[in-house]
Design a protein around this motif. Sequence first.
Motif, short mmCIF file in Angstrom:
data_model
loop_
_atom_site.label_atom_id
_atom_site.label_comp_id
_atom_site.label_asym_id
_atom_site.label_seq_id
_atom_site.Cartn_x
_atom_site.Cartn_y
_atom_site.Cartn_z
N LYS A 1 0.83 -1.21 0.00
CA LYS A 1 0.00 0.00 0.00
C LYS A 1 0.86 1.26 0.00
O LYS A 1 0.66 2.17 -0.81
N THR A 2 1.83 1.31 0.93
CA THR A 2 2.65 2.52 1.03
C THR A 2 3.50 2.70 -0.23
O THR A 2 3.62 3.82 -0.75
N SER A 3 4.08 1.62 -0.73
CA SER A 3 4.87 1.72 -1.95
C SER A 3 4.05 2.23 -3.13
O SER A 3 4.53 3.01 -3.96
N THR A 4 2.80 1.82 -3.16
CA THR A 4 1.93 2.23 -4.27
C THR A 4 1.60 3.71 -4.21
O THR A 4 1.63 4.41 -5.23
N ILE A 5 1.31 4.23 -3.01
CA ILE A 5 0.99 5.66 -2.95
C ILE A 5 2.24 6.51 -3.17
O ILE A 5 2.15 7.63 -3.68
N VAL A 6 3.42 5.97 -2.80
CA VAL A 6 4.66 6.67 -3.11
C VAL A 6 4.82 6.76 -4.63
O VAL A 6 5.13 7.82 -5.19
N ALA A 7 4.60 5.64 -5.30
CA ALA A 7 4.70 5.63 -6.76
C ALA A 7 3.67 6.56 -7.39
O ALA A 7 3.96 7.22 -8.40
N ARG A 8 2.49 6.63 -6.81
CA ARG A 8 1.45 7.52 -7.33
C ARG A 8 1.91 8.98 -7.21
O ARG A 8 1.75 9.78 -8.15
N LEU A 9 2.50 9.32 -6.09
CA LEU A 9 2.95 10.70 -5.90
C LEU A 9 4.13 11.01 -6.81
O LEU A 9 4.23 12.12 -7.36
N VAL A 10 5.05 10.05 -6.97
CA VAL A 10 6.18 10.25 -7.88
C VAL A 10 5.66 10.58 -9.27
O VAL A 10 6.17 11.48 -9.95
N ARG A 11 4.63 9.87 -9.69
CA ARG A 11 4.05 10.13 -11.02
C ARG A 11 3.55 11.57 -11.12
O ARG A 11 3.81 12.27 -12.10
N PHE A 12 2.85 12.05 -10.08
CA PHE A 12 2.32 13.42 -10.12
C PHE A 12 3.46 14.45 -10.17
O PHE A 12 3.37 15.45 -10.88
N VAL A 13 4.53 14.19 -9.40
CA VAL A 13 5.67 15.12 -9.40
C VAL A 13 6.34 15.14 -10.76
O VAL A 13 6.70 16.20 -11.29
N GLU A 14 6.50 13.96 -11.36
CA GLU A 14 7.12 13.89 -12.68
C GLU A 14 6.27 14.60 -13.73
O GLU A 14 6.78 15.05 -14.76
N GLU A 15 4.98 14.71 -13.46
CA GLU A 15 4.08 15.39 -14.39
C GLU A 15 3.94 16.89 -14.08
O GLU A 15 3.17 17.58 -14.73
N GLY A 16 4.69 17.37 -13.07
CA GLY A 16 4.71 18.80 -12.82
C GLY A 16 4.22 19.26 -11.46
O GLY A 16 4.27 20.46 -11.15
#
Length: 266
Positions: free
Chosen positions: A31-46
């Motif tokens: 769960k935690t790894s997934t939300i980290v990955a979700r946030l990384v995606r948002f940061v990479e998108e700006g």
Amino acid sequence: MTEWSLTAEQQAVVEHPLVPVRIAAGAGTGKTSTIVARLVRFVEEGLEPEAALGITFTNKAAEELSDRLRTSLPGHAIEGREVEVTTYHGFAFSLLQEYGAFVGVERDIEVIGPGYVRQLILEALPGRTYRHLDMTFPPARVDEVATLAGQLGDNLATPADLRALETVQSGPVWDARRELAEIVTAYDARKRGLGVVDYSDLIRLAHHLINEHPSVAAKIRDRYRVVLLDEYQDTAPAQRELLRGVFGDGFPVTAVGDADQTIYEW
């Protein structure tokens, strides 16, 4: 984007649009790894890292989430460019530190732990007649008062709310509970006299703050573009109401939890 492999379900969470979403997943499912990955995606998108807020249940969990985010976002791990990560109580405390004057809370208010709580409750026991409580072993009553005070705080209720039920509830259990409520009232008075609060007070006062001063909630809300709630199954009703008061009405909250591990209930 990440150093770990994502399952199809995890990938679907990561790629889900920036809208409110609740994710139910069991222990050991990442769960935690997934939300980290979700946030990384948002940061990479700006998304600016400082425009994201992560909230979890314990200090240990908050430290773990912070460490994972720093590892996953090394290029942004500089002062003022990190994702803000805190606990539910820490979030409430930060609101009171900044805006507590609106509800009569000093900026440097002291938060007392379980040991001090028990001491103040023990000091609140004398000075009244007990007709329904067995006071031959005071520590047991201290435990009961601490539990009741916590339960009231977790539900944004007060001893007065409990006493109001006396017209519809009766019997030995309720008679004893009302005497416990009187001790809670005395305990609350001792805290006010000393200028201290306990952890339940943090949530209650922060909820009162944002409920009575919507402009404060709006200012906090405007600081962020996304909120990640980890271990959401462990939030008490009062914590959920506080979060709803600030981040309700369609704010992009990602709430992750496991209903089977809850210490309350969904």
